[in-house]
Design a protein around this motif. Structure first.
Motif, PDB file in Angstrom:
ATOM      1  N   TYR A 169      -3.888  -1.283  -6.112  1.00 31.57           N
ATOM      2  CA  TYR A 169      -3.407   0.090  -5.940  1.00 31.57           C
ATOM      3  C   TYR A 169      -1.988   0.254  -6.472  1.00 31.57           C
ATOM      4  CZ  TYR A 169      -3.125   4.704  -3.726  1.00 31.57           C
ATOM      5  OH  TYR A 169      -3.014   6.054  -3.496  1.00 31.57           O
ATOM      6  N   LEU A 224      -3.001   2.896   4.102  1.00 31.57           N
ATOM      7  CA  LEU A 224      -3.287   3.429   2.767  1.00 31.57           C
ATOM      8  C   LEU A 224      -4.112   4.704   2.869  1.00 31.57           C
ATOM      9  CD1 LEU A 224      -4.407   1.468  -0.369  1.00 31.57           C
ATOM     10  CD2 LEU A 224      -5.669   3.485   0.334  1.00 31.57           C
ATOM     11  N   LEU A 263      -6.634   7.113  -7.231  1.00 30.16           N
ATOM     12  CA  LEU A 263      -7.245   5.827  -7.560  1.00 30.16           C
ATOM     13  C   LEU A 263      -8.363   5.448  -6.596  1.00 30.16           C
ATOM     14  CD1 LEU A 263      -3.956   3.816  -8.214  1.00 30.16           C
ATOM     15  CD2 LEU A 263      -5.544   4.641  -9.959  1.00 30.16           C
ATOM     16  N   LEU A 264      -8.450   6.129  -5.460  1.00 29.14           N
ATOM     17  CA  LEU A 264      -9.408   5.784  -4.406  1.00 29.14           C
ATOM     18  C   LEU A 264     -10.733   6.519  -4.595  1.00 29.14           C
ATOM     19  CD1 LEU A 264     -10.087   4.451  -1.664  1.00 29.14           C
ATOM     20  CD2 LEU A 264      -8.987   6.407  -0.544  1.00 29.14           C
TER      21      LEU A 264
END
Length: 241
Positions: free
Chosen positions: A140, A166, A219-220
């Motif tokens: 990440y 996160l 990004l997730l």
């Protein structure tokens, strides 16, 4: 007929091959039920073929290395899909899967993204693995996609970045409380994924039980259930490209 030599400036540079790390569970016991668990085979093979058919190179890792446990229920003919049938005949992939590398030997810098298939197994080992947590943080922080499907978002439960979870404020999904209730394992699992992620500040959303549903937040990338596996892979492929 004369041909004109191509100038160096006209040389076409090939696009580098993308490399993705798959992380599967090593845990094979379904709580105290004496039943077997592991990773759900569809959640592994559907994304695997979706990515490799597009030229992506995949490395498979697990906490213990070697052959990871496949949830026997996911191999039942009643749960077969085109991808699982392809796997049943894919001796090369079966051999590759039998020799996963130990997670502790993985280096984030060797890959462009990481993907975690689900199944109930990750709730017991990967969800509490500091090695896994540190790996996710490394991906990440280096601006690389992190993708999860079904129960796999549970491995985000204890992932901390800059002193905060996160998942705090992140839009995501995963195996829902109602789906867990439907399979009769609410009292067996160590925690309910939906509740745990919401408790850590996630903006959890969901579709209908068993229907494809995936969420992308930067990004997730997360998918709700086995049927969402290919959708997660497609979103991951889009980010890689």
């Amino acid at each position: 007929m004369e041909t004109t030599p191509q100038n160096d400036s006209e040389t076409v540079t090939a696009t580098p091959t993308k490399k993705v790390l798959f992380v599967v569970t090593s845990h094979d016991q379904l709580g105290d039920t004496r039943e077997k668990t592991g990773f759900w085979i569809e959640e592994f093979v559907a994304p695997y073929y979706e990515l490799t058919d597009q030229g992506v190179l995949i490395t498979i890792a697990s906490p213990k290395g070697g052959q990871p446990p496949i949830d026997p229920r996911s191999s039942d003919p009643s749960n077969a899909t085109d991808d699982t049938k392809r796997f049943d005949k894919d001796i090369a992939l079966q051999e590759k899967l039998a020799h996963t590398i130990p997670l502790a030997e993985v280096n984030q810098s060797d890959y462009d993204a990481v993907f975690y298939p689900g199944g109930h197994g990750p709730l017991w080992d990967l969800a509490v693995s500091e090695t896994s947590q540190n790996l996710i943080v490394s991906f990440y922080n280096n601006n690389k996609p992190i993708a999860f499907v079904c129960h796999a978002p549970a491995v985000l439960k204890e992932v901390i970045i800059n002193g905060e979870h996160l998942v705090k404020g992140k839009k995501l999904t995963g195996f829902t409380n109602t789906e867990e209730e439907a399979v009769g394992l609410t009292k067996v699992v160590p925690f309910l994924l939906e509740d745990a992620l919401q408790a850590n500040g996630a903006q959890f959303s969901k579709g209908e039980n068993w229907a494809p549903y995936a969420v992308e937040d930067g990004l997730l990338i997360t998918g709700q259930n086995p049927a969402s596996s290919k959708l997660v892979a497609q979103k991951l492929l889009h980010q890689l490209n």
